[in-house]
Motif scaffolding. Structure first.
Motif, short mmCIF file in Angstrom:
data_model
loop_
_atom_site.label_atom_id
_atom_site.label_comp_id
_atom_site.label_asym_id
_atom_site.label_seq_id
_atom_site.Cartn_x
_atom_site.Cartn_y
_atom_site.Cartn_z
N VAL A 78 1.05 -1.14 0.00
CA VAL A 78 0.00 0.11 -0.06
C VAL A 78 1.01 1.09 0.17
O VAL A 78 0.26 2.34 -0.09
N GLY A 79 2.18 1.21 0.11
CA GLY A 79 2.86 2.34 0.16
C GLY A 79 3.07 3.10 1.19
O GLY A 79 2.90 2.41 2.28
N VAL A 80 3.17 4.37 1.23
CA VAL A 80 3.20 5.26 2.33
C VAL A 80 1.79 5.76 2.78
O VAL A 80 1.31 6.45 2.43
N LEU A 81 1.65 5.01 3.98
CA LEU A 81 0.40 5.27 4.67
C LEU A 81 0.74 5.01 6.05
O LEU A 81 1.58 4.52 6.53
N PRO A 82 -0.22 5.88 6.92
CA PRO A 82 -0.21 5.72 8.52
C PRO A 82 -0.16 4.15 8.90
O PRO A 82 -0.75 3.41 8.38
N THR A 83 0.38 3.85 10.04
CA THR A 83 0.27 2.80 10.62
C THR A 83 -1.36 2.60 11.01
O THR A 83 -1.79 1.36 10.64
N PRO A 84 -2.56 3.23 11.34
CA PRO A 84 -3.80 2.95 11.55
C PRO A 84 -4.17 2.48 10.04
O PRO A 84 -5.15 1.83 10.12
N LEU A 241 -8.05 25.65 15.78
CA LEU A 241 -7.04 24.97 16.71
C LEU A 241 -5.93 24.24 15.35
O LEU A 241 -6.15 24.43 14.34
N GLY A 242 -5.11 23.58 16.14
CA GLY A 242 -4.01 23.10 15.33
C GLY A 242 -4.08 21.34 15.73
O GLY A 242 -4.32 21.27 17.00
N ILE A 243 -3.56 20.58 15.04
CA ILE A 243 -3.43 19.22 15.10
C ILE A 243 -1.97 18.65 14.70
O ILE A 243 -1.78 19.13 13.63
N ALA A 244 -1.45 17.86 15.61
CA ALA A 244 -0.04 17.50 15.16
C ALA A 244 -0.03 15.91 15.34
O ALA A 244 -0.69 15.42 16.19
N HIS A 245 0.59 15.43 14.25
CA HIS A 245 0.73 13.86 14.27
C HIS A 245 2.39 13.47 14.55
O HIS A 245 3.26 14.53 14.22
N ASP A 246 2.64 12.45 14.53
CA ASP A 246 4.02 11.89 14.69
C ASP A 246 4.29 11.22 13.13
O ASP A 246 3.46 11.19 12.37
N GLY A 247 5.38 10.43 13.22
CA GLY A 247 5.75 10.06 11.88
C GLY A 247 4.87 9.19 11.20
O GLY A 247 4.89 8.99 10.06
N ASP A 248 4.36 7.92 12.10
CA ASP A 248 3.54 7.10 11.68
C ASP A 248 2.01 7.48 11.67
O ASP A 248 1.10 6.69 11.53
N ALA A 249 1.63 8.67 12.22
CA ALA A 249 0.21 9.26 12.55
C ALA A 249 -0.49 8.07 13.37
O ALA A 249 -1.65 8.24 13.27
N ASP A 250 0.18 7.48 14.12
CA ASP A 250 -0.96 6.91 15.16
C ASP A 250 -1.22 7.68 16.61
O ASP A 250 -1.80 7.00 17.46
N ARG A 251 -0.78 8.79 16.66
CA ARG A 251 -0.85 9.70 17.53
C ARG A 251 -1.38 10.91 17.21
O ARG A 251 -1.11 11.39 16.12
N CYS A 252 -1.95 12.00 18.13
CA CYS A 252 -2.49 13.21 17.83
C CYS A 252 -2.01 13.90 19.11
O CYS A 252 -2.92 13.49 20.14
N LEU A 253 -1.71 15.10 19.00
CA LEU A 253 -1.59 16.35 20.12
C LEU A 253 -2.26 17.38 19.30
O LEU A 253 -2.54 17.67 18.11
N ALA A 254 -2.71 18.39 19.99
CA ALA A 254 -3.50 19.69 19.49
C ALA A 254 -2.88 20.90 20.30
O ALA A 254 -2.30 20.95 21.40
#
Length: 452
Positions: A78-84, A241-254
């Motif tokens: 599937v190539g470059v996609l988030p872990t979830p 608001l703002g949303i921030a992910h990490d490298g594989d986007a399994d987390r979210c801070l705001a």
């Protein structure tokens, strides 16, 4: 050789600790362990393979795919996609297992191999141990059955995965995001295309940061581990608001409209109340970890919601949720699991649901997050120590006991070895930030002296 698997797969410096040979060998072992229980009626097992944009992911993906196909597994790449996304597609496509190549929030030189069981679920310790044992057996010379001819696995790119995952995200939203201006920091990571697309389709006015991955810039001064750019952009653009992910986007801070951080505990509190309002918070319970802020626990008690704690790691949260049928759990770091819609932490889904709550209530994120008072919490990482000996030294145990007595009922201490990095984390919580900082500094010194 120590245990290869940490709290979230096998990680290390790519091409040093995590080599192509290791990735290939682990994939062969995983193919045998994860596919052995299937009843395929003449059909080969199928695996979904994805990665984040790290340069090393290119050769590691090739190694994993080669290992799987050589073991007779058909591969959907599937190539470059988030872990979830890989977890979702593993379940939605009825694949026998999935593989994600990522080191999440770690720096670019690191990478990792994460296996997902049928349905897109993280592996339990017993399955990981079986994979590691079989890998070790093969590595030391024991032969394994190699299919030939038409028996080898086939490989094809599954480009449809992007749209399928975005459609899934949009489909679970309780309401649209029209009227919201949102800044997204993608950490130059795996969600650089997915997240802006999903938020835009949901109706938000989107401004993106960190959405130009080049293989080398993942997590570099941006994303959920570096919120400075996001804070500045939210204020500059007058965003809601703002949303921030990490490298594989399994987390979210705001961050809220004023640029103040809204961490995983606060997000979890907001979503817990939203789910309860829709009668979707099963057993009126939310699951967190021993690292959850004391303020979160107090807020849930005040709201009449039961709070269950587990060890650190979203896999342990998920195990507790599945065991008792709970709907919501998460970590302060921003791993949030909404079990009705995901089998793992999903940063894009979490951000969408948080924004949806802002849109539905007409209430600012700052007001929503004020449901809990976040007590001062200091986390000190102590590198270059023997993390395996955390619980073995009397001097360190005495220092922890003394700190707990000093803090009393208004604070707490937690020492734990990192599951993904070679360091020990010292966490101190207190009513006063200066007090917490002082106690954490003293304990970090003792950790360095006794375990260094």
């Amino acid at each position: 050789m120590g245990r290869l698997f940490g709290t979230d797969g096998v990680r290390g410096i790519a091409n040093a600790d995590l080599t192509a040979e290791l990735a290939l060998g682990l994939s062969v072992a995983a193919a045998h362990v994860l596919a052995e229980a299937g009843d395929y009626a003449g059909q080969r097992p199928v695996a979904v393979v994805g990665r984040d944009p790290r340069a090393s992911g290119e050769f590691l993906e090739a190694a994993v795919v080669a290992g799987l196909a050589s073991a007779g597994v058909d591969v959907l790449r599937v190539g470059v996609l988030p872990t979830p996304a890989v977890a979702y597609l593993t379940g939605a496509l009825g694949a026998d297992f999935g593989v994600m190549l990522s080191a999440s929030h770690n720096a670019m030189p690191d990478n990792g191999v994460k296996f997902l069981a049928r349905g897109g679920h993280k592996l339990d310790d017993e399955l990981e141990d079986r994979i590691e044992a079989l890998y070790t057996e093969h590595r030391t010379g024991a032969p394994w059955a190699r299919p030939t001819g038409a028996g080898v696995g086939r490989v094809r790119d599954y480009d449809e995965g992007f749209d399928a995952y975005v459609a899934h995200l949009i489909g679970v939203l309780p309401n649209r995001l029209d009227g919201l201006k949102i800044v997204l920091d993608e950490a130059h990571g795996a969600a650089s295309r997915v997240s802006p697309e999903a938020f835009s389709r949901a109706g938000a006015d989107v401004i993106t940061l960190g959405a130009r991955p080049d293989g080398l810039n993942i997590n570099d001064g941006c994303g959920s581990t570096h919120l400075g750019l996001l804070r500045a952009a939210v204020i500059e653009h007058g965003a809601d608001l703002g949303i921030a992910h990490d490298g594989d986007a399994d987390r979210c801070l705001a961050v809220d409209a004023a640029g103040n951080e809204v961490d995983g505990d606060q997000i979890l509190a907001v979503l817990a109340l939203a789910l309860r309002e829709r009668d979707a918070l099963r057993e009126n319970t939310v699951v967190g970890t021993v690292m959850s802020n004391l303020g979160f626990k107090l807020a849930m008690e005040r709201e009449g919601i039961t709070f269950v704690q587990t060890a650190v790691g979203d896999r342990y949260i998920l195990e507790e949720m599945k065991r008792h049928g709970y709907a919501l759990g998460g970590e302060q770091s921003g791993h949030v699991i909404v079990l009705d819609h995901a089998t793992t932490g999903d940063g894009t889904l979490t951000g969408l649901l948080l924004a949806a709550r802002v849109a539905a209530t007409g209430t600012s994120l700052a007001e929503l997050a004020a449901v809990m008072d976040r007590l001062p919490q200091v986390l000190v990482n102590v590198p270059d120590v023997d993390k395996s000996r955390v619980g073995e030294t009397a001097e360190l145990a005495a220092a922890v006991t003394a700190a707990e007595v000093e803090l009393g009922a208004t604070g707490r201490v937690l020492l734990r070895p990192s599951g993904t990095e070679p360091l020990v984390r010292v966490m101190v919580e207190a009513a006063d930030i200066d007090h917490a900082t002082a106690v954490a500094g003293r304990l970090a010194d003792v950790v360095k002296a006794t375990l260094g």
